[in-house]
Design a protein around this motif. Sequence first.
Motif, PDB file in Angstrom:
ATOM      1  N   ALA A  94      -6.400   9.886  -0.037  1.00  0.00           N
ATOM      2  CA  ALA A  94      -6.237   8.641   0.709  1.00  0.00           C
ATOM      3  C   ALA A  94      -4.785   8.175   0.670  1.00  0.00           C
ATOM      4  N   SER A 123       0.920   3.875  -3.118  1.00  0.00           N
ATOM      5  CA  SER A 123       0.594   5.273  -2.821  1.00  0.00           C
ATOM      6  C   SER A 123       1.684   6.209  -3.322  1.00  0.00           C
ATOM      7  N   VAL A 152      -0.448   1.944   9.347  1.00  0.00           N
ATOM      8  CA  VAL A 152      -1.010   1.673   8.015  1.00  0.00           C
ATOM      9  C   VAL A 152      -2.043   0.557   8.113  1.00  0.00           C
ATOM     10  N   GLN A 153      -1.730  -0.490   8.846  1.00  0.00           N
ATOM     11  CA  GLN A 153      -2.663  -1.606   8.982  1.00  0.00           C
ATOM     12  C   GLN A 153      -3.965  -1.171   9.646  1.00  0.00           C
ATOM     13  N   TYR A 205       2.071   6.071   7.662  1.00  0.00           N
ATOM     14  CA  TYR A 205       3.276   5.243   7.642  1.00  0.00           C
ATOM     15  C   TYR A 205       4.465   5.994   8.234  1.00  0.00           C
ATOM     16  N   ALA A 263     -10.627   1.391   6.527  1.00  0.00           N
ATOM     17  CA  ALA A 263     -11.127   1.583   5.165  1.00  0.00           C
ATOM     18  C   ALA A 263     -11.890   0.355   4.686  1.00  0.00           C
ATOM     19  N   ARG A 264     -11.368  -0.832   4.987  1.00  0.00           N
ATOM     20  CA  ARG A 264     -12.061  -2.064   4.590  1.00  0.00           C
ATOM     21  C   ARG A 264     -13.415  -2.161   5.282  1.00  0.00           C
ATOM     22  N   LEU A 288      -5.255   1.886   9.507  1.00  0.00           N
ATOM     23  CA  LEU A 288      -5.931   2.720   8.515  1.00  0.00           C
ATOM     24  C   LEU A 288      -6.609   1.857   7.453  1.00  0.00           C
ATOM     25  N   ILE A 289      -5.916   0.851   6.970  1.00  0.00           N
ATOM     26  CA  ILE A 289      -6.485  -0.049   5.961  1.00  0.00           C
ATOM     27  C   ILE A 289      -7.650  -0.833   6.541  1.00  0.00           C
ATOM     28  N   GLY A 327       0.816  -1.222   0.000  1.00  0.00           N
ATOM     29  CA  GLY A 327       0.000   0.000   0.000  1.00  0.00           C
ATOM     30  C   GLY A 327       0.839   1.256   0.000  1.00  0.00           C
ATOM     31  N   LEU A 374      -2.345   7.670   3.845  1.00  0.00           N
ATOM     32  CA  LEU A 374      -1.654   6.420   4.117  1.00  0.00           C
ATOM     33  C   LEU A 374      -0.158   6.669   4.300  1.00  0.00           C
TER      34      LEU A 374
END
Length: 152
Positions: free
Chosen positions: A57, A40, A73-74, A65, A80-81, A76-77, A36, A61
Amino acid sequence: MTDPCGECGARACEELFHGLLALDHSRAEPWGPLHGVSVSCFLLQHAGRLPADGGAAARGLLQAYLDGGLPAVQRLIGRARAANSHRVKAGAAPGGAARGTAVPVGREAPRGGFTVTIEQVAQGGTFPAAGFPERVRAWAAATLEVSGPHSA
């Protein structure tokens, strides 16, 4: 030799990006966990590929990071998921952004001027594992330096 890219300034950036994606999708360390972040960086250094959000986005990200490493990051992801889940009512959360749309009206996308591009991260096109996370961190910092942390 290949001419420099008109957007990022790297030589053979498209080919390098496809090589990096192959490593990323192997899910092997150190490339997979940084997928990711790498995508990005590449998107923000190529304005013609920015998603509909103008890269907001991707900048978020990269900032996560740089501020908190892969755990940030994990998180944030994960959020988002969850927001993009089929269980979320349509229209309640933003969905996936369309690729290749224009930068928001009134905002010119940065072109070049990046001190680190995929070319430096690739180190001859092989993306060696030794030092890869440090090179990606430098790439993220250089990308945000030009594109701005929250400038969408």
